[in-house]
Design an enzyme around this catalytic site. Structure first.
Site, mmCIF file in Angstrom:
data_model
loop_
_atom_site.group_PDB
_atom_site.id
_atom_site.type_symbol
_atom_site.label_atom_id
_atom_site.label_comp_id
_atom_site.label_asym_id
_atom_site.label_seq_id
_atom_site.Cartn_x
_atom_site.Cartn_y
_atom_site.Cartn_z
ATOM 1 N N ASN A 62 0.834 -1.213 0.000
ATOM 2 C CA ASN A 62 0.000 0.000 0.000
ATOM 3 C C ASN A 62 0.862 1.252 0.000
ATOM 4 O O ASN A 62 1.897 1.311 0.669
ATOM 5 C CB ASN A 62 -1.016 -0.005 1.148
ATOM 6 C CG ASN A 62 -0.420 -0.131 2.529
ATOM 7 O OD1 ASN A 62 0.619 -0.749 2.706
ATOM 8 N ND2 ASN A 62 -1.074 0.450 3.508
ATOM 9 N N GLU A 64 0.393 5.230 0.559
ATOM 10 C CA GLU A 64 -0.522 6.285 1.014
ATOM 11 C C GLU A 64 -0.023 7.651 0.537
ATOM 12 O O GLU A 64 1.085 7.790 0.011
ATOM 13 C CB GLU A 64 -0.657 6.222 2.534
ATOM 14 C CG GLU A 64 -1.278 4.911 2.966
ATOM 15 C CD GLU A 64 -1.592 4.830 4.464
ATOM 16 O OE1 GLU A 64 -1.134 5.700 5.234
ATOM 17 O OE2 GLU A 64 -2.301 3.886 4.851
ATOM 18 N N CYS A 73 -4.188 0.795 -2.512
ATOM 19 C CA CYS A 73 -4.030 -0.449 -1.757
ATOM 20 C C CYS A 73 -2.965 -1.350 -2.397
ATOM 21 O O CYS A 73 -2.732 -1.299 -3.612
ATOM 22 C CB CYS A 73 -5.332 -1.236 -1.738
ATOM 23 S SG CYS A 73 -6.663 -0.463 -0.831
ATOM 24 N N GLU A 75 -3.094 -4.499 -3.091
ATOM 25 C CA GLU A 75 -3.594 -5.448 -4.101
ATOM 26 C C GLU A 75 -3.626 -4.802 -5.484
ATOM 27 O O GLU A 75 -3.276 -5.407 -6.484
ATOM 28 C CB GLU A 75 -5.014 -5.914 -3.766
ATOM 29 C CG GLU A 75 -5.150 -6.670 -2.471
ATOM 30 C CD GLU A 75 -5.432 -5.780 -1.266
ATOM 31 O OE1 GLU A 75 -4.820 -4.703 -1.148
ATOM 32 O OE2 GLU A 75 -6.259 -6.177 -0.440
ATOM 33 N N CYS A 112 -10.420 -4.662 0.155
ATOM 34 C CA CYS A 112 -11.516 -3.675 0.126
ATOM 35 C C CYS A 112 -12.344 -3.857 -1.140
ATOM 36 O O CYS A 112 -11.950 -4.569 -2.075
ATOM 37 C CB CYS A 112 -10.947 -2.259 0.227
ATOM 38 S SG CYS A 112 -10.324 -1.619 -1.334
HETATM 39 N N1 THU Z 1 -5.324 -1.389 2.448
HETATM 40 C C1 THU Z 1 -4.760 -2.220 1.525
HETATM 41 O O1 THU Z 1 -3.654 -1.979 1.028
HETATM 42 N N2 THU Z 1 -5.465 -3.311 1.168
HETATM 43 C C2 THU Z 1 -6.654 -3.687 1.707
HETATM 44 O O2 THU Z 1 -7.207 -4.678 1.299
HETATM 45 C C3 THU Z 1 -7.249 -2.893 2.765
HETATM 46 C C4 THU Z 1 -6.604 -1.596 3.052
HETATM 47 C C5 THU Z 1 -4.554 -0.214 2.849
HETATM 48 C C6 THU Z 1 -5.118 1.105 2.427
HETATM 49 C C7 THU Z 1 -4.517 2.027 3.464
HETATM 50 O O3 THU Z 1 -3.222 2.385 3.051
HETATM 51 C C8 THU Z 1 -4.413 1.154 4.700
HETATM 52 O O4 THU Z 1 -4.481 -0.180 4.254
HETATM 53 C C9 THU Z 1 -5.505 1.400 5.720
HETATM 54 O O5 THU Z 1 -6.757 1.341 5.150
#
Ligand code: THU
Length: 162
Positions: A62, A64, A73, A75, A112
């Protein structure tokens, strides 16, 4: 009126040690990918590893951003990188894992909704179910045979035309 019920099966393993070796190895790659996570805001670090039909493994984590919605994310970082670098090669499986700076992630990480939609696209494109391996930092591991079970009634191509 007609009542319709969707249900799906998945496998629950008590630990990573119970997995078949290919799944365990892919989950290990997802765990290693966590090292590349940039998550100063949520402090929740996710890694994903995608295995392609040709055996290539592509990872992502991930990323940000201070403008929160600009982040992505793990994935989607992984599947988009896989599709960019190996266009035309079907996705066979994806493993996901996470750690938090705040607590022990001992539950499997559920992708998500947007990631489910992004992944199901490649399932539809290649008419090939993608094996989904969901782990935490420790604890149980869930295995799903196909993302479409996690996203019933997904938006699909025909929805764009009459
Ligand atoms: N996140 C992912 O990378 N994958 C998921 O399936 C759920 C959430 C990340 C997004 C964000 O950077 C952090 O997790 C918190 O939501």
């Amino acid at each position: 009126m007609k009542q319709i019920t969707h249900s799906f099966d998945y496998q629950v393993f008590d630990s990573v040690h119970e997995l078949q070796s290919a799944d365990g190895e892919l989950l290990e790659k997802a765990k290693n990918a966590i090292a590349g996570s940039y998550a100063p805001y949520s402090r929740y670090h996710v890694g994903a590893a995608v295995k392609l039909a040709n055996g290539e493994i592509i990872t992502g984590s991930n990323q940000e951003n201070m403008s929160f919605p600009a982040g992505l994310c793990a994935e989607r970082v992984a599947v988009f990188a896989a599709s960019s670098n190996f266009p035309g090669v079907p996705v066979a499986s994806i493993a996901i894992s996470a750690i938090s700076d705040e607590f022990e992630v001992c539950e499997p990480v559920p992708p998500c909704g947007m990631c489910r939609q992004a992944i199901v696209e490649y399932e539809m494109k290649y008419n090939n179910k993608i094996r989904i391996i969901l782990g935490g930092h420790s604890g149980k591991v869930f295995v799903f045979q196909g993302m479409s079970s996690l996203l019933p009634l997904a938006f699909h191509e025909e929805g764009l035309t009459k």
